[in-house]
Design an enzyme around this catalytic site. Structure first.
Site, PDB file in Angstrom:
ATOM      1  N   SER A   1       1.038   3.185   4.018  1.00  0.00           N
ATOM      2  CA  SER A   1       1.815   2.371   4.710  1.00  0.00           C
ATOM      3  C   SER A   1       2.959   2.380   4.447  1.00  0.00           C
ATOM      4  CB  SER A   1       2.229   1.799   2.750  1.00  0.00           C
ATOM      5  OG  SER A   1       0.763   1.240   2.500  1.00  0.00           O
TER       6      SER A   1
ATOM      7  N   LYS B   1      11.028   0.496  -4.767  1.00  0.00           N
ATOM      8  CA  LYS B   1      12.719   0.673  -5.749  1.00  0.00           C
ATOM      9  C   LYS B   1      13.092  -1.088  -3.798  1.00  0.00           C
ATOM     10  CE  LYS B   1      14.343   3.605  -8.443  1.00  0.00           C
ATOM     11  NZ  LYS B   1      13.709   4.646  -7.822  1.00  0.00           N
TER      12      LYS B   1
ATOM     13  N   HIS C   1      -6.708   0.476   2.206  1.00  0.00           N
ATOM     14  CA  HIS C   1      -6.956  -0.010   1.377  1.00  0.00           C
ATOM     15  C   HIS C   1      -8.074  -1.245   1.411  1.00  0.00           C
ATOM     16  CE1 HIS C   1      -2.007   0.458   1.000  1.00  0.00           C
ATOM     17  NE2 HIS C   1      -2.673   1.579  -0.028  1.00  0.00           N
TER      18      HIS C   1
ATOM     19  N   ARG D   1      -7.305  10.144  -1.147  1.00  0.00           N
ATOM     20  CA  ARG D   1      -7.527  10.234   0.111  1.00  0.00           C
ATOM     21  C   ARG D   1      -7.131  12.007   0.056  1.00  0.00           C
ATOM     22  NH1 ARG D   1      -2.763   6.773   2.381  1.00  0.00           N
ATOM     23  NH2 ARG D   1      -1.752   7.737   0.025  1.00  0.00           N
TER      24      ARG D   1
END
Ligand code: PNS
Length: 160
Positions: free
Chosen positions: A127, A41, A17, A90
């Protein structure tokens, strides 16, 4: 003055990032890292925690601001008068996921999306994988800044 919003979950913010943020700074005067409040979520970090972790990461980058995107991205972009959305790409999987979002955001919000190809050396950093490695006590130092690594291990109960 040109302004771009880089939206994402950033749960947590990675060197991948950061690479895209750095590259966006060469194209836009101001870059807002927009933490989507409701994107994941059950995120590892709350939106406010993610903002604090990113702010510490970009503290030496005066062009960069960090904010929460509370609802629709296009509404946020209109509010801050953004010229474009910036997304990092990516892989072809990213492209397939991003293409409909870019089309919808232009249709709904009349805003362009600019895609940036990051450093290929970071193309595998995600992540979700960082969290997985940390969960099983693996070493994530190469993928996230030290303070984010500490926070991730602390939240997951792991350590390198
Ligand atoms: O890091 P992510 O999870 O891939 O980011 C996805 C994100 C946050 C950019 C996307 O879910 C988003 O834009 N959420 C804000 C709500 C919204 O505008 N949704 C419609 C997108 S077309």
């Amino acid at each position: 003055m040109s302004l771009a919003v880089i939206p994402g979950s950033f749960d947590p913010f990675t060197y991948g990032h950061l690479d895209v943020v750095r590259r966006a700074c060469t194209l836009f005067d101001t870059v807002i890292v927009g933490v989507a409040k409701n994107s994941a979520k059950s995120p590892l970090f709350s939106a406010h925690e993610r903002v604090a972790l990113i702010e510490e990461t970009v503290s030496a980058m005066p062009q960069v601001r960090v904010d929460i995107v509370p609802g629709l991205l296009v509404e946020y972009c209109a509010k801050v008068q953004a010229n474009a959305i910036v997304k990092g790409i990516r892989t072809s999987t990213d492209f397939d996921a991003e293409a409909p979002m870019a089309a919808l955001n232009r249709r709904v919000g009349n805003i362009e999306t600019v895609f940036i190809f990051g450093d290929p050396a970071l193309s595998y950093v995600a992540s979700s994988l960082v969290k997985d490695i940390a969960r099983y006590h693996g070493d994530i130092q190469a993928f996230v800044p030290p303070h984010i690594a500490r926070a991730t291990y602390a939240r997951l109960g792991g350590e390198s």
